[in-house]
Design an enzyme around this catalytic site. Structure first.
Site, mmCIF file in Angstrom:
data_model
loop_
_atom_site.group_PDB
_atom_site.id
_atom_site.type_symbol
_atom_site.label_atom_id
_atom_site.label_comp_id
_atom_site.label_asym_id
_atom_site.label_seq_id
_atom_site.Cartn_x
_atom_site.Cartn_y
_atom_site.Cartn_z
ATOM 1 N N LYS A 168 17.870 -18.993 20.691
ATOM 2 C CA LYS A 168 17.628 -20.099 21.556
ATOM 3 C C LYS A 168 18.609 -20.563 22.558
ATOM 4 C CE LYS A 168 13.038 -20.338 20.593
ATOM 5 N NZ LYS A 168 11.831 -19.726 21.579
ATOM 6 N N LYS A 267 1.999 -12.091 21.339
ATOM 7 C CA LYS A 267 1.641 -12.874 20.243
ATOM 8 C C LYS A 267 0.105 -13.087 20.435
ATOM 9 C CE LYS A 267 5.863 -15.742 20.877
ATOM 10 N NZ LYS A 267 6.284 -17.352 21.340
HETATM 11 O O1 LIG Z 1 10.270 -17.929 14.367
HETATM 12 C C1 LIG Z 1 9.367 -18.080 15.130
HETATM 13 O O2 LIG Z 1 7.953 -18.073 14.482
HETATM 14 C C2 LIG Z 1 9.459 -17.792 16.728
HETATM 15 C C3 LIG Z 1 10.300 -19.014 17.133
HETATM 16 C C4 LIG Z 1 10.169 -19.211 18.407
HETATM 17 O O3 LIG Z 1 10.829 -18.634 19.220
HETATM 18 C C5 LIG Z 1 9.045 -19.999 19.132
HETATM 19 C C6 LIG Z 1 8.469 -20.775 18.379
HETATM 20 C C7 LIG Z 1 7.404 -21.397 18.980
HETATM 21 C C8 LIG Z 1 6.954 -21.495 20.021
HETATM 22 C C9 LIG Z 1 7.521 -20.345 21.040
HETATM 23 C C10 LIG Z 1 8.628 -19.831 20.451
HETATM 24 C C11 LIG Z 1 8.987 -18.664 21.315
HETATM 25 O O4 LIG Z 1 9.104 -17.394 21.040
HETATM 26 O O5 LIG Z 1 9.345 -18.901 22.518
HETATM 27 MG MG LIG Z 2 9.734 -17.009 23.392
#
Ligand SMILES: O=C(O)CCC(=O)c1ccccc1C(=O)O
Ligand SMILES: [Mg+2]
Length: 373
Positions: A168, A267
């Site tokens: 991140k 997703k």
């Molecule tokens: O390990 C995971 O489940 C993904 C973690 C992650 O990046 C994420 C988690 C929650 C909401 C959005 C995101 C994303 O991909 O931006």
């Molecule tokens: Mg993302």
């Protein structure tokens, strides 16, 4: 001809689960997940399971834990109850009278897909048309307190066997961090996820990131933007991957036509379920655009669904679908999701291929609502 499936009862199990480690992004800090396990039960008493992905606040999309409950209870469940279907593709057709609310839709649709696969005695991955026995997985790593802590964490995950790390980034935690990570791990598959932290004014910074040989950069610009991402993609050799911008098949068409990205993050929760995901997958395959499976810090049920969709052939990068133990002290499925040599094996059992761990459900459940027609 498939036998009709008649949903008689839906149970909404509301769970609160503490994450093992807080997850920090551009937008905020996550310590726990507050969500629903959706159980759909047919006229033979067989159950299928889905999971809502929304968070308590609408930071990622407009949905929240409470909006998913409202939309499921007031609109989606009544569309399903006692009106038999012969194939789960019909669920998303029926849900078209409700605009968006994709996470609420995906949870119910996913439960029906699980039930359908169980009725037909095949793994969910097979019911979807998946071709892989195992899928590559990586880890998503939130913003850390310091660079040494981040480097140590990456070391730990790489030693466990994860094939790719996603970091991140946000203003103040970006180029200098990625440079040090690249220096320490010259051959590691690294990607960065900005969760819309930047604008085109940050082009110089984004060009510095472009020099670090990343696998891709995820959602650098606004959550609802296609044009600026297209402008940025023309300036970068690193592929842009869109996450927040993609809610539908039409969004994917637009992004690919405009050149807004070279990679799509899938997703199930964000696109409203498996049927839409398959459509997107097939379009990406025709257009030679790679797809990979993102994560929503899911518990075991949602994770099992994500792993099943990732068995489709156009999923070409490791997913954020890490092992249960990356997130949870105890997951709500058994066996838990395990990673070996950077891969998760897909179960051979019918449906999601994992049993519900009712002890865990009981421990984490704060509410249970039984809906009969
Ligand atoms: O390990 C995971 O489940 C993904 C973690 C992650 O990046 C994420 C988690 C929650 C909401 C959005 C995101 C994303 O991909 O931006
Ligand atoms: Mg993302």
């Amino acid at each position: 001809m498939n036998a009709p499936i008649s949903i008689q009862t839906v149970i909404l199990h509301r769970l609160v689960m503490q994450l093992k480690h807080p997850f920090t992004t551009n937008i905020g800090d996550f310590q726990k997940k507050d969500f629903f396990i959706v159980e759909v039960i047919d006229s033979n008493g067989l159950s299928g399971y889905g999971e809502t992905a929304a968070f308590p606040s609408p930071w990622y999309t407009e949905e929240t834990t409470m909006t998913t409950q409202h939309v499921m209870e007031s609109f989606l469940i009544p569309l399903l109850m006692n009106k038999p279907i012969t194939h789960p593709d019909q669920v998303s057709q029926r849900f078209q009278v409700v605009r968006r609310n994709n996470m609420a839709k995906a949870a119910i649709e996913g439960a029906v897909w699980d039930l359908y696969a169980k009725i037909n005695d095949v793994p969910l991955a097979v019911a979807i048309g998946g071709t892989k026995q195992a899928v590559d997985v990586g880890v998503a790593i939130g913003v850390q307190a310091s660079i040494p802590e981040l480097l140590h964490l990456i070391d730990t995950y790489v030693a466990q066997g994860y094939k790719r790390v996603k970091l991140k980034i946000k203003p103040g935690w970006d180029v200098h961090v990625l440079k040090q990570v690249r220096q320490q791990f010259p051959n590691l598959a690294i990607m960065a996820d900005a969760n819309s932290a930047y604008t085109l004014k940050d082009i110089d910074l984004l060009k510095q990131i472009d020099d670090l040989d990343l696998l891709m950069i995820e959602q650098p610009l606004a959550h609802n933007d296609f044009l600026d991402h297209a402008t940025l993609q023309r300036e970068l050799s690193t592929p842009i991957c869109l996450d927040e911008s993609i809610h539908t098949f039409s969004d994917v068409r637009l992004a690919i036509e405009l050149g807004s990205c070279k990679i799509i993050s899938m997703k199930l929760a964000r696109v409203g379920g498996i049927t839409e995901a398959k459509k997107i997958h097939d379009y990406c395959q025709e257009h030679h655009v790679p797809v990979w499976c993102g994560g929503m810090l899911e518990a075991g049920v949602g994770r099992a669904h994500s792993l099943a969709i990732a068995t489709l052939p156009q999923f070409q990068f490791p997913g954020d679908t890490s092992a249960s133990s990356k997130y949870w002290e105890h997951d709500i499925i058994q066996p838990e999701v395990k990673m070996t040599d950077g891969q998760v094996r897909i179960p051979n059992q019918p449906g999601i291929g994992h049993d519900i761990n009712w002890d865990a459900i009981t421990r984490y459940r704060i509410d249970k609502k039984v809906i009969k027609n």
